[in-house]
Design an enzyme around this catalytic site. Structure first.
Site, PDB file in Angstrom:
ATOM      1  N   ASP A  43       8.902   9.757  40.153  1.00  0.00           N
ATOM      2  CA  ASP A  43      10.080   8.481  40.080  1.00  0.00           C
ATOM      3  C   ASP A  43       9.166   7.129  41.098  1.00  0.00           C
ATOM      4  O   ASP A  43       9.714   6.523  42.405  1.00  0.00           O
ATOM      5  CB  ASP A  43      10.670   9.460  40.441  1.00  0.00           C
ATOM      6  N   ASP A  94       9.760  19.895  51.530  1.00  0.00           N
ATOM      7  CA  ASP A  94       9.728  18.654  53.248  1.00  0.00           C
ATOM      8  C   ASP A  94       9.894  18.970  54.400  1.00  0.00           C
ATOM      9  O   ASP A  94       9.867  19.039  54.926  1.00  0.00           O
ATOM     10  CB  ASP A  94      10.048  17.591  52.592  1.00  0.00           C
TER      11      ASP A  94
END
Length: 318
Positions: free
Chosen positions: A162, A242
């Site tokens: 994306d 992350d």
């Protein structure tokens, strides 16, 4: 034809011969002519370090989003064909739809499929974090592919499905990769600036250091995976892979390079960690670089010793 005698002579030359041989093998891999693919080696200290990168796009179940991402990459990014590019899809997603998107592009070398069934045995232990469980494992599978035995890749550039891209996103990584070898206090190079809104993002040639892992389009070198991350990669990161990387145990006091003006733009698609309201408030306002920066100048100022000195001087003069 290759003159084997000359090749042996080059290897005997020592560190320069090793770099030559690495680039020679790289040339054979891409079926090209000449040495390398226009991605120059760099001499750091007393050794020549080669740059043989790979680009990997991670996808799941949104073929339309991946289509938009790959369109941006091939239509906007200067020199994208110089890089080996792959797409990896989670087997629990829209594999057929993703395959249709990939097969239209000859520059994508292969579609990798992360087989989540191999991890199903552990899945029931982490049901409350199911999506993060498989995303974490998917990233691990990509690292294992690009840095597995038998591969020559020295650096991995990781994108998701994306993103929109600045024309010089790959040029940015080409300009900065050597810093990861020159400065052991660096963890990665990121194409994203968390604070890259118009008020704070105007100079496209300025790069900075941050102690917070930015994620969202980042480059890491092979040795970091082999010597550290592969040994500690979690079964599941309960708040996201992350977030796990941002922990002190992983960062170990190191920093990441990031640009003042982002080289990627994160367009909204339904995701694990980003709600529509958060996207509208933060991500939609990030500035994307619109032109190609050819010369970043001398980037040695990003090496920790020089960077800290400049920060200290700036504070004294403030």
């Amino acid at each position: 034809d290759v003159d084997v005698g000359k090749l042996v002579l080059v290897v005997a030359m020592g560190r320069f011969g090793i770099a030559f041989l690495a680039n020679f093998c790289w040339t054979l891999m891409i079926g090209g002519s000449g040495i390398g693919i226009g991605l120059p080696d760099v001499e750091i200290g007393r050794k020549v370090v080669p740059f043989m990168p790979v680009v990997a796009f991670l996808a799941y179940d949104n073929a339309d989003s991946l289509e938009r991402t790959l369109n941006s990459f091939e239509e906007s990014v200067v020199g994208f064909r110089k890089f080996h590019s792959y797409v990896s899809v989670d087997s629990g997603g829209d594999v057929d739809g993703i395959r249709t998107v990939v097969e239209k592009r000859e520059w994508v070398r292969d579609l990798w499929i992360y087989d989540r069934s191999k991890d199903d045995e552990d899945y029931h232990l982490f049901a409350p974090h199911s999506s993060r469980f498989y995303i974490t494992r998917h990233y691990r599978s990509v690292f294992q592919r690009v840095f597995g035995s038998g591969t020559l890749y020295t650096h991995a550039i990781l994108f998701e499905d994306d993103f929109l891209f600045a024309p010089d996103v790959l040029g940015y990584f080409e300009a900065t990769w050597w810093l990861l070898d020159a400065d052991p206090t660096l963890f990665c190079v990121s194409a994203w600036n968390d604070n890259g809104i118009p008020r704070f993002a105007s100079n496209s040639t300025i790069l900075r250091r941050t102690d917070i892992f930015p994620g969202l389009g980042w480059m890491v070198k092979r040795s970091l995976w082999e010597h550290q991350l592969s040994k500690s990669w979690p079964i599941v990161a309960t708040s996201g892979w992350d977030h796990w990387i941002r922990l002190p145990e992983q960062m170990k006091g190191r920093s990441c390079i990031f640009p003042e003006v982002s080289r990627i733009f994160h367009f909204w698609s339904k995701g694990t960690n980003v709600a529509r309201s958060e996207y509208e408030k933060i991500f939609s306002k990030i500035v994307l670089q619109q032109s190609q920066v050819v010369d970043y100048g001398n980037l040695e100022y990003l090496i920790e010793e020089y960077y800290n000195r400049e920060i200290a001087e700036a504070v004294r003069e403030a």
